[in-house]
Design a protein around this motif. Sequence first.
Motif, PDB file in Angstrom:
ATOM      1  N   MET A   1       0.843  -1.176   0.000  1.00  0.00           N
ATOM      2  CA  MET A   1       0.000   0.000   0.000  1.00  0.00           C
ATOM      3  C   MET A   1       0.889   1.240   0.000  1.00  0.00           C
ATOM      4  O   MET A   1       1.874   1.323   0.696  1.00  0.00           O
ATOM      5  N   ALA A   2       0.478   2.235  -0.799  1.00  0.00           N
ATOM      6  CA  ALA A   2       1.230   3.483  -0.872  1.00  0.00           C
ATOM      7  C   ALA A   2       1.058   4.284   0.412  1.00  0.00           C
ATOM      8  O   ALA A   2       0.036   4.208   1.072  1.00  0.00           O
ATOM      9  N   THR A   3       2.070   5.037   0.756  1.00  0.00           N
ATOM     10  CA  THR A   3       2.024   5.887   1.937  1.00  0.00           C
ATOM     11  C   THR A   3       1.462   7.245   1.552  1.00  0.00           C
ATOM     12  O   THR A   3       1.807   7.793   0.510  1.00  0.00           O
ATOM     13  N   SER A  60     -19.531   1.525   7.694  1.00  0.00           N
ATOM     14  CA  SER A  60     -19.887   0.425   8.593  1.00  0.00           C
ATOM     15  C   SER A  60     -19.035   0.406   9.862  1.00  0.00           C
ATOM     16  O   SER A  60     -19.485  -0.065  10.902  1.00  0.00           O
ATOM     17  N   ASP A  61     -17.810   0.955   9.801  1.00  0.00           N
ATOM     18  CA  ASP A  61     -16.955   1.002  10.992  1.00  0.00           C
ATOM     19  C   ASP A  61     -17.200   2.253  11.837  1.00  0.00           C
ATOM     20  O   ASP A  61     -16.529   2.490  12.834  1.00  0.00           O
ATOM     21  N   GLY A  62     -18.173   3.096  11.418  1.00  0.00           N
ATOM     22  CA  GLY A  62     -18.515   4.293  12.166  1.00  0.00           C
ATOM     23  C   GLY A  62     -17.875   5.569  11.658  1.00  0.00           C
ATOM     24  O   GLY A  62     -18.286   6.661  12.039  1.00  0.00           O
ATOM     25  N   PHE A  63     -16.830   5.465  10.835  1.00  0.00           N
ATOM     26  CA  PHE A  63     -16.169   6.666  10.301  1.00  0.00           C
ATOM     27  C   PHE A  63     -17.182   7.483   9.518  1.00  0.00           C
ATOM     28  O   PHE A  63     -17.932   6.922   8.741  1.00  0.00           O
ATOM     29  N   ALA A  99      -5.995   8.612   5.824  1.00  0.00           N
ATOM     30  CA  ALA A  99      -6.084   8.634   4.362  1.00  0.00           C
ATOM     31  C   ALA A  99      -6.979   7.507   3.850  1.00  0.00           C
ATOM     32  O   ALA A  99      -7.822   7.716   2.982  1.00  0.00           O
ATOM     33  N   VAL A 100      -6.810   6.316   4.402  1.00  0.00           N
ATOM     34  CA  VAL A 100      -7.607   5.158   3.982  1.00  0.00           C
ATOM     35  C   VAL A 100      -9.083   5.365   4.331  1.00  0.00           C
ATOM     36  O   VAL A 100      -9.973   5.109   3.510  1.00  0.00           O
ATOM     37  N   ALA A 101      -9.360   5.850   5.545  1.00  0.00           N
ATOM     38  CA  ALA A 101     -10.742   6.065   5.976  1.00  0.00           C
ATOM     39  C   ALA A 101     -11.418   7.142   5.131  1.00  0.00           C
ATOM     40  O   ALA A 101     -12.568   6.991   4.703  1.00  0.00           O
ATOM     41  N   ARG A 102     -10.713   8.235   4.875  1.00  0.00           N
ATOM     42  CA  ARG A 102     -11.274   9.311   4.049  1.00  0.00           C
ATOM     43  C   ARG A 102     -11.560   8.813   2.638  1.00  0.00           C
ATOM     44  O   ARG A 102     -12.620   9.097   2.070  1.00  0.00           O
ATOM     45  N   ASN A 107     -15.307   7.458  -1.533  1.00  0.00           N
ATOM     46  CA  ASN A 107     -15.673   6.466  -2.545  1.00  0.00           C
ATOM     47  C   ASN A 107     -17.098   5.972  -2.331  1.00  0.00           C
ATOM     48  O   ASN A 107     -17.817   5.691  -3.286  1.00  0.00           O
ATOM     49  N   ALA A 108     -17.525   5.859  -1.079  1.00  0.00           N
ATOM     50  CA  ALA A 108     -18.872   5.383  -0.771  1.00  0.00           C
ATOM     51  C   ALA A 108     -19.929   6.469  -0.947  1.00  0.00           C
ATOM     52  O   ALA A 108     -21.044   6.188  -1.381  1.00  0.00           O
ATOM     53  N   HIS A 109     -19.602   7.707  -0.625  1.00  0.00           N
ATOM     54  CA  HIS A 109     -20.603   8.775  -0.605  1.00  0.00           C
ATOM     55  C   HIS A 109     -20.388   9.854  -1.648  1.00  0.00           C
ATOM     56  O   HIS A 109     -21.283  10.664  -1.878  1.00  0.00           O
ATOM     57  N   GLY A 110     -19.225   9.904  -2.245  1.00  0.00           N
ATOM     58  CA  GLY A 110     -18.958  10.879  -3.293  1.00  0.00           C
ATOM     59  C   GLY A 110     -18.715  12.277  -2.788  1.00  0.00           C
ATOM     60  O   GLY A 110     -18.971  12.607  -1.631  1.00  0.00           O
ATOM     61  N   TRP A 111     -18.210  13.100  -3.673  1.00  0.00           N
ATOM     62  CA  TRP A 111     -17.875  14.478  -3.333  1.00  0.00           C
ATOM     63  C   TRP A 111     -19.124  15.349  -3.243  1.00  0.00           C
ATOM     64  O   TRP A 111     -19.159  16.314  -2.507  1.00  0.00           O
ATOM     65  N   THR A 112     -20.164  15.040  -3.989  1.00  0.00           N
ATOM     66  CA  THR A 112     -21.347  15.905  -3.995  1.00  0.00           C
ATOM     67  C   THR A 112     -22.168  15.766  -2.716  1.00  0.00           C
ATOM     68  O   THR A 112     -23.005  16.603  -2.453  1.00  0.00           O
ATOM     69  N   ASP A 113     -21.923  14.736  -1.918  1.00  0.00           N
ATOM     70  CA  ASP A 113     -22.657  14.547  -0.676  1.00  0.00           C
ATOM     71  C   ASP A 113     -21.997  15.246   0.496  1.00  0.00           C
ATOM     72  O   ASP A 113     -22.335  15.002   1.640  1.00  0.00           O
ATOM     73  N   LYS A 114     -21.075  16.152   0.249  1.00  0.00           N
ATOM     74  CA  LYS A 114     -20.278  16.733   1.330  1.00  0.00           C
ATOM     75  C   LYS A 114     -21.101  17.464   2.371  1.00  0.00           C
ATOM     76  O   LYS A 114     -20.683  17.590   3.492  1.00  0.00           O
ATOM     77  N   THR A 115     -22.288  17.934   2.015  1.00  0.00           N
ATOM     78  CA  THR A 115     -23.087  18.649   2.999  1.00  0.00           C
ATOM     79  C   THR A 115     -24.294  17.834   3.454  1.00  0.00           C
ATOM     80  O   THR A 115     -25.143  18.344   4.157  1.00  0.00           O
ATOM     81  N   SER A 116     -24.372  16.580   3.031  1.00  0.00           N
ATOM     82  CA  SER A 116     -25.488  15.730   3.459  1.00  0.00           C
ATOM     83  C   SER A 116     -25.380  15.422   4.941  1.00  0.00           C
ATOM     84  O   SER A 116     -24.304  15.410   5.509  1.00  0.00           O
TER      85      SER A 116
END
Length: 120
Positions: A1-3, A60-63, A99-102, A107-116
């Motif tokens: 995995m990349a750092t 699912s992990d709460g993040f 980085a991985v969590a973000r 990826n799950a919610h997309g950039w357009t959902d930023k204010t949801s």
Amino acid sequence: MATATIWCRSRRAGAVCTRPAGHAGLHNRVGTGRMWSTAQADGPRCAGSGMPGGAAPPLSDGFPHGRAVCPVCWDFVDLEDGTLARHDAFTGPSDEQDAVARAAWFNAHGWTDKTSTASD
């Protein structure tokens, strides 16, 4: 995995420095020709501090653990009485785990959902 690269946190008129943290010399926004010194930089506080917000949908992990996504700097920010807590402008993950969590969240919610919010 990349750092994950930890980026410089300096901003000038909203432009984020695209050099790694701790770099020597002027701050630079690649592709714009914008350069600035530390003395010319914006203060570290994000302009999104104090804006109304709601908890972002969790993975699912709460993040992100009840935090909201700031529509100005894209950081996950604590909420205080329905508003975004005072925070410094976000310019990159603090470590590999962040980085991985973000990445998983966006990826799950997309950039357009930023204010949801979870209540939407």
